[in-house]
Design a protein around this motif. Structure first.
Motif: not given
Length: 327
Positions: A235-249, A267-279
């Protein structure tokens, strides 16, 4: 198809009022809160009532979207609903939405890509708008998984909950939301997570024919942790972007351990990852819009952010999208 002409202009969500907490599950099967949290990251799920169905959750999510963004949906010309748990085999939930909101002239259909359903719906809507076949598309994900969960199976009943999300997409050549997409299918893995209707075998393999969900969690886990990081890279290759360009996964919230493994391998930081499973638990196609909306409400997701959405699940199928969030 070339550059996108579709812009996301609104989002809304809804979950039922009734909660199913880990302590409730302790009284139903041989499990406990510590074991569930350790393996899934889940504390609560929302559960529909006996007379509450996928269409009702969808109505509420759309109403939430209309109220928050002051949107008119009377001129929507296509309704796409992602669901594996429709009220009826037919008519579709999309047709029920058309009737409920009295949308005068629109196409309406459901699609089933299980937990990848929402990203499938967005991808399809983007292509319909970019091709100028449609101008304004309503994409809804709505699931009542509690109605097809085996509450005697301790490995699966701890996972699933109910919920819905809605997104409005409109024609906009100047500031489209869509940057790239990547998808794939592994139909050989369909046996690892299924729910029967008519067939009692898959290939030559016998199936559990109760009509409830059956999942080989280990096999699905291995497939997702291998497949999603590769898809993210493409996906990033197609968009010519890097992991560092992603604000939220924002991946499908299958369970927290799976998401952590995907982040670790990509190698993407879990701190920049949004989930909904906790609640909310695993809400299949609804998990991504629920997670995104939580991120918006918590002030994390901001205009101009680059988002990577990735749906994956039964089929086995997967679809990732790279978006600019420009609401």
């Amino acid at each position: 198809m070339g550059k996108s002409k579709a812009r996301i202009t609104a989002i809304g969500t809804y979950v039922p009022q009734k909660k199913l907490v880990n302590e409730d599950l302790e009284r139903m099967v041989d499990t406990n809160d510590e074991w569930i949290v350790q393996r899934t990251g889940m504390k609560e799920r929302r559960i529909t009532g006996d007379e509450e169905f996928a269409s009702h959750l969808a109505y509420h999510a759309i109403e939430n979207m209309i109220e928050k963004y002051q949107k008119n949906i009377q001129d929507v010309d296509c309704i796409i609903v992602a669901t594996t748990t429709p009220d009826y085999a037919f008519p579709s939930v999309a047709c029920q939405i058309q009737s409920h909101f009295n949308i005068t002239s629109t196409a309406a259909f459901d699609l089933n890509a299980t937990c990848a359903g929402f990203t499938y719906g967005l991808h399809l809507a983007n292509n319909l708008i970019t091709s100028e076949a449609h101008k304004k598309v309503l994409v809804v994900a709505t699931e009542t998984l509690s109605k097809v969960t085996d509450y005697e199976d301790r490995t699966t009943c701890i996972l699933f909950g109910d919920g819905a999300g809605a997104m409005l997409m409109e024609f906009d050549e100047e500031s489209p939301s869509f940057l790239a997409s990547h998808m794939g299918t592994n139909g050989d893995g369909g046996i690892h997570v299924y729910r029967t209707t008519f067939a009692t075998t898959m290939g030559e393999k016998p199936l559990n024919s109760t009509g409830l969900m059956v999942q080989n969690g280990r096999e699905v886990y291995k497939w997702a942790v291998r497949t999603v990081p590769q898809g993210m890279e493409q996906l990033l290759f197609k968009a010519e972007q890097d992991m560092e360009d992603i604000n939220w996964f924002i991946p499908h919230s299958a369970n927290l351990r799976m998401v952590e493994s995907i982040c670790d391998k990509s190698q993407f930081p879990i701190e920049k990852t949004l989930t909904s499973m906790k609640y909310y638990g695993n809400t299949s196609s609804a998990s991504i819009p629920l997670a995104l909306n939580l991120g918006i409400e918590e002030g994390k997701v901001k205009a101009g952010d680059t988002l990577l959405l990735y749906g994956f699940g039964g089929g086995l199928t997967h679809l990732g999208l790279l978006l600019t969030w420009n609401i």
